[in-house]
Design an enzyme around this catalytic site. Sequence first.
Site, PDB file in Angstrom:
ATOM      1  N   SER A   1       0.730  -1.348   0.090  1.00  0.00           N
ATOM      2  CA  SER A   1       0.090  -0.062   0.198  1.00  0.00           C
ATOM      3  C   SER A   1       0.947   1.137  -0.061  1.00  0.00           C
ATOM      4  O   SER A   1       0.337   2.277  -0.366  1.00  0.00           O
ATOM      5  CB  SER A   1      -0.858  -0.135   1.276  1.00  0.00           C
ATOM      6  OG  SER A   1      -1.882  -1.016   1.321  1.00  0.00           O
TER       7      SER A   1
ATOM      8  N   HIS B   1      -4.571  -1.743  -4.360  1.00  0.00           N
ATOM      9  CA  HIS B   1      -3.993  -3.062  -4.918  1.00  0.00           C
ATOM     10  C   HIS B   1      -5.219  -4.074  -4.649  1.00  0.00           C
ATOM     11  O   HIS B   1      -6.083  -3.843  -4.161  1.00  0.00           O
ATOM     12  CB  HIS B   1      -2.699  -3.594  -4.048  1.00  0.00           C
ATOM     13  CG  HIS B   1      -3.019  -3.576  -2.512  1.00  0.00           C
ATOM     14  ND1 HIS B   1      -3.897  -4.514  -1.956  1.00  0.00           N
ATOM     15  CD2 HIS B   1      -2.729  -2.868  -1.574  1.00  0.00           C
ATOM     16  CE1 HIS B   1      -3.898  -4.307  -0.744  1.00  0.00           C
ATOM     17  NE2 HIS B   1      -3.393  -3.306  -0.395  1.00  0.00           N
TER      18      HIS B   1
END
Length: 508
Positions: free
Chosen positions: A109, A375
């Site tokens: 992230s 993601h």
Amino acid sequence: MKHLVLLCLLSTGISIASENNTVHTDNQWYRQGQEKIKALQAQADFPKQAKNIIFFVGDGMSLATITASRIYQGQQKGEDGEENLLSFEKFPYTALSKTYNTNLQTPDSAGTMSAMITGIKTKAGAISVDERVQIGECGPKAHHTTSLLTEAELAGFRTGIVTTARLTHATPAATYANSEKRGWEADSDIPKKYRKDCKDIALQLIDYPHGDGLEVAMGGGRKNFIGTKKADPEYLLLAKGERKDQRDLTSQWLKKHDHAAYVWNQKQFDALDVSKTDHLLGLFEPSHMQYEIDRKNDVAGEPALKEMTAKALQILQKDDKPFFLMVEGGRIDHGHHAGYAKKALHDTVAFSSAIENALSMVDLNETLIMVTADHAHTMSMSGYAQKGNPILGKIVVPDDQGNPSKTLQKDAQGKPMTTLSYANGPGYVNGDERPDLTHVDTEHKEYKQAATVPLYSETHSGEDVIIYATGAGSQLVRGVLEQNMTYHIMKAAISHQLQLNANETKGK
């Protein structure tokens, strides 16, 4: 002549059928398709330039997560679920985003959010610095990159961040901080030799040097803002702060800003007078906030993502200034890591509700709303469950004629299966024998979906994620894009407003 007549009939939408064929206009799917075409053709273009931006990030919100959450929400409303749409799935513009980091095929992230908010891809674990850094080593400021939130703040925009994760966690941190390691959330996390030259992430939020500082910052992460000798206000005997410097950064926030407020529970949040608040800090948990499904059990009470987003918009819209707001559904990701698909889906629905509410509070002719994920995750939907089958349940298949039945789909060992599973994670069961799920409640919030490979924490996956956009400047969202293009599209949308504000500043 016969072919000419046929083409004319088709072009006018008149359905043609033989005696033995379905009359198209009598078929619901055909009618729905025609209605959708008319809606698309009638859709007016938005202005190319925006005044404001709301950037929604569903952490770990893969395509499978969206599909399953869409069905889950629909089934909560008593529907089959498959035809349902989450709020942002109705947006007119979409694109695919390639999520790899500069050093990883499957990203984290920190690197992904840094790309989306600064326009520059970088390594996994890095917060708004370029790929030349060495992770975990305090480096030169020449490697620091500038976030769009900071550019907006420097141009006089009102700015805010809202998250259900810690405010110092990777996604929100990338909007206001620069760090060679995402884990440097408090000073105690930084090696002693680096503390003089590299500030921890929590301190960077409070000491944020640009413009007049963020107007709104709400989420979890209280422990990173108070000293190790101070008890947490909610869990007095159970938790303390993590700052070795013993600084109370919540008090510093109040001293730094005029008309400032700090809240840490639902009662204080509800009592807040936004008309008298120009800078709001909300820290509702020592670490991450509760999963939405568990929020009602919180000791002191904490607001939903929808409530925090609405409060943030009320503060940011108090005057005629432009604003930039980032909102993260942070715990979608955590649900997946733990193997709790239900918690991940429930938080995705809450994320969708926050977006739906925000849509009702802004003018899309001057506001760009973008929704994406940083993601994906390894959760998948498989098997041949009949339409309307509970998305978290055991797979029930249609009969041989394709009609609803009560027949469970079985694996090679003759045991029931679930629609959702993970490629890896804590749901793995040791041994060659899969557990018999016949009497297991697979729809319980803490049921761990089956995983193929044993891991304590399920991993991210590397496939593309979707960008959804609506409002002013949204037309640029199309195609297959590198993830850092998210920044460039948002900046292009507010480029005129940035220049206007810069000119006003020079003229003063």
